[in-house]
Design a protein around this motif. Structure first.
Motif, PDB file in Angstrom:
ATOM      1  N   PRO A  67      42.272  13.597 -12.736  1.00 34.97           N
ATOM      2  CA  PRO A  67      41.180  14.554 -12.612  1.00 34.97           C
ATOM      3  C   PRO A  67      40.631  14.774 -11.415  1.00 34.97           C
ATOM      4  O   PRO A  67      40.966  13.566 -10.618  1.00 34.97           O
ATOM      5  N   PRO A  68      39.893  15.678 -10.874  1.00 31.24           N
ATOM      6  CA  PRO A  68      39.290  15.775  -9.615  1.00 31.24           C
ATOM      7  C   PRO A  68      38.627  14.308  -9.180  1.00 31.24           C
ATOM      8  O   PRO A  68      37.992  13.668  -9.840  1.00 31.24           O
ATOM      9  N   PHE A  69      38.814  13.741  -7.970  1.00 32.07           N
ATOM     10  CA  PHE A  69      38.379  12.688  -7.455  1.00 32.07           C
ATOM     11  C   PHE A  69      37.948  12.850  -5.965  1.00 32.07           C
ATOM     12  O   PHE A  69      38.478  13.765  -5.217  1.00 32.07           O
ATOM     13  N   GLY A  70      37.091  11.863  -5.749  1.00 33.43           N
ATOM     14  CA  GLY A  70      36.667  11.684  -4.281  1.00 33.43           C
ATOM     15  C   GLY A  70      36.963  10.692  -3.461  1.00 33.43           C
ATOM     16  O   GLY A  70      37.016   9.589  -4.201  1.00 33.43           O
ATOM     17  N   VAL A  71      36.993  10.726  -2.228  1.00 32.18           N
ATOM     18  CA  VAL A  71      37.261   9.495  -1.492  1.00 32.18           C
ATOM     19  C   VAL A  71      36.258   9.462  -0.261  1.00 32.18           C
ATOM     20  O   VAL A  71      36.584  10.303   0.509  1.00 32.18           O
ATOM     21  N   PRO A  72      35.384   8.544  -0.449  1.00 30.11           N
ATOM     22  CA  PRO A  72      34.253   8.661   0.504  1.00 30.11           C
ATOM     23  C   PRO A  72      34.906   8.085   1.979  1.00 30.11           C
ATOM     24  O   PRO A  72      35.742   7.332   2.157  1.00 30.11           O
ATOM     25  N   SER A  73      34.213   8.433   3.232  1.00 32.17           N
ATOM     26  CA  SER A  73      34.799   8.348   4.491  1.00 32.17           C
ATOM     27  C   SER A  73      34.656   6.903   4.873  1.00 32.17           C
ATOM     28  O   SER A  73      35.498   6.361   5.565  1.00 32.17           O
ATOM     29  N   VAL A  74      33.883   5.950   4.070  1.00 27.82           N
ATOM     30  CA  VAL A  74      33.864   4.595   4.219  1.00 27.82           C
ATOM     31  C   VAL A  74      34.791   3.683   3.629  1.00 27.82           C
ATOM     32  O   VAL A  74      35.496   2.611   4.092  1.00 27.82           O
ATOM     33  N   TRP A  75      35.892   4.336   2.963  1.00 21.85           N
ATOM     34  CA  TRP A  75      36.903   3.788   2.411  1.00 21.85           C
ATOM     35  C   TRP A  75      38.160   4.184   2.698  1.00 21.85           C
ATOM     36  O   TRP A  75      39.493   3.793   2.229  1.00 21.85           O
ATOM     37  N   ILE A  99      33.884  -1.932   8.982  1.00 24.55           N
ATOM     38  CA  ILE A  99      34.205  -1.475  10.306  1.00 24.55           C
ATOM     39  C   ILE A  99      34.196   0.154  10.389  1.00 24.55           C
ATOM     40  O   ILE A  99      33.856   0.772  11.319  1.00 24.55           O
ATOM     41  N   ASN A 100      34.511   0.761   9.496  1.00 21.98           N
ATOM     42  CA  ASN A 100      34.496   2.217   9.163  1.00 21.98           C
ATOM     43  C   ASN A 100      32.986   2.609   9.454  1.00 21.98           C
ATOM     44  O   ASN A 100      32.620   3.718  10.189  1.00 21.98           O
ATOM     45  N   LEU A 101      32.071   1.999   8.704  1.00 22.61           N
ATOM     46  CA  LEU A 101      30.498   2.245   8.884  1.00 22.61           C
ATOM     47  C   LEU A 101      30.268   2.045  10.577  1.00 22.61           C
ATOM     48  O   LEU A 101      29.585   2.880  11.002  1.00 22.61           O
ATOM     49  N   ALA A 102      30.863   1.039  11.021  1.00 24.80           N
ATOM     50  CA  ALA A 102      30.583   0.685  12.388  1.00 24.80           C
ATOM     51  C   ALA A 102      31.184   2.005  13.320  1.00 24.80           C
ATOM     52  O   ALA A 102      30.399   2.470  14.386  1.00 24.80           O
ATOM     53  N   LEU A 103      32.395   2.303  13.038  1.00 21.46           N
ATOM     54  CA  LEU A 103      33.016   3.427  13.829  1.00 21.46           C
ATOM     55  C   LEU A 103      32.302   4.671  13.658  1.00 21.46           C
ATOM     56  O   LEU A 103      32.488   5.501  14.564  1.00 21.46           O
ATOM     57  N   GLN A 104      31.636   4.916  12.471  1.00 24.40           N
ATOM     58  CA  GLN A 104      31.107   6.164  12.414  1.00 24.40           C
ATOM     59  C   GLN A 104      29.547   6.106  12.816  1.00 24.40           C
ATOM     60  O   GLN A 104      28.779   7.011  12.598  1.00 24.40           O
ATOM     61  N   ARG A 105      29.276   4.970  13.523  1.00 21.71           N
ATOM     62  CA  ARG A 105      28.189   4.724  13.777  1.00 21.71           C
ATOM     63  C   ARG A 105      26.854   4.950  12.613  1.00 21.71           C
ATOM     64  O   ARG A 105      25.661   5.547  13.066  1.00 21.71           O
TER      65      ARG A 105
END
Length: 176
Positions: free
Chosen positions: A166-174, A73-79
Motif C-alpha cells: 500500500p502507499p508508504f513513506g520513507v523519511p529523509s533521515v532513513w 549521520i543523515n540528521l547531521a548532514l541535513q543540519r
C-alpha cells in the motif's frame, strides 16, 4: 536480488535497471503545541543511540531495521542536529520533527515502545494545525490521507522484484 537506493538524480541510475518507486507523505488535520519536549543536547547522544538500538518500528508496512548510526549521520548532514530531535522529559521516546509555519513535519518516533499519537502530539512544543507524516503512519494514524511525495528531496529507486505494498513513506533521515 533486490537493490534499492535513494537519489536526487534518478536518470543517472536508470541505465543500470533502476526504476522509481513512488513514495508518499500522509496528512492529518490535527492541532497541538505547547508541550514540554525540548531540542536534544550533545549530552543526549548516548540516549538517542540507545533508543535507536531498541526501537520499535513506526510502521508494519514499511520501516527500517537500521540500528542507529545512519539517521544520526543523515540528521547531521541535513543540519537538523540537535534541533530536529526532540527529547520528551520523563518519557522513553524521542521525536524527529520540524516545524514549517503551522505544519508539524513528523519524520520519526524513536523508542522501545511506540507511544500513542496523543502522547506524541501532547509533547510537541510548537503550535501546529496539521501533521505531515514522512513515514507510513499505519500504527499511529491509519486514517491519514496519502499523497504522492514531490521528490524534491530525492526518490526511491529499485532494481529487482519489489513487493506490492500500500502507499508508504520513507523519511529523509532513513534514506540511503
Amino acid at each position: 536480488m533486490l537493490a534499492k537506493l535513494s537519489t536526487s538524480i534518478p536518470e543517472f541510475y536508470s541505465p543500470w535497471g533502476f526504476s522509481v518507486v513512488p513514495t508518499y507523505r500522509f496528512i492529518s488535520e490535527r492541532a497541538g503545541g505547547g508541550g514540554s519536549a525540548r531540542a536534544a543536547l550533545l549530552g543526549d547522544a548516548a540516549h538517542l543511540r540507545g533508543l535507536l538500538d531498541t526501537r520499535t518500528p513506526t510502521s508494519d508496512v514499511f520501516a527500517t531495521r537500521e540500528k542507529g548510526w545512519l539517521p544520526i549521520i543523515n540528521l547531521a548532514l541535513q543540519r537538523r542536529l540537535p534541533s530536529g530531535v526532540l527529547v520528551v522529559p520523563g518519557r522513553d521516546f524521542l521525536i524527529v520533527a520540524r516545524q514549517q509555519g503551522k505544519v508539524l513535519h513528523l519524520d520519526d518516533v524513536i523508542g522501545p515502545e511506540l507511544p500513542e499519537l496523543d502522547d506524541i502530539v501532547a509533547a510537541i512544543p510548537f503550535d501546529f494545525e496539521r501533521i505531515v507524516y514522512h513515514f507510513t503512519p499505519d500504527r499511529l494514524a491509519p486514517h491519514a490521507r496519502a499523497e504522492v511525495a514531490s521528490g524534491d528531496d530525492g526518490v526511491l529507486q529499485i532494481r529487482g522484484a519489489w513487493p506490492t505494498l500500500p502507499p508508504f513513506g520513507v523519511p529523509s533521515v532513513w534514506e540511503h
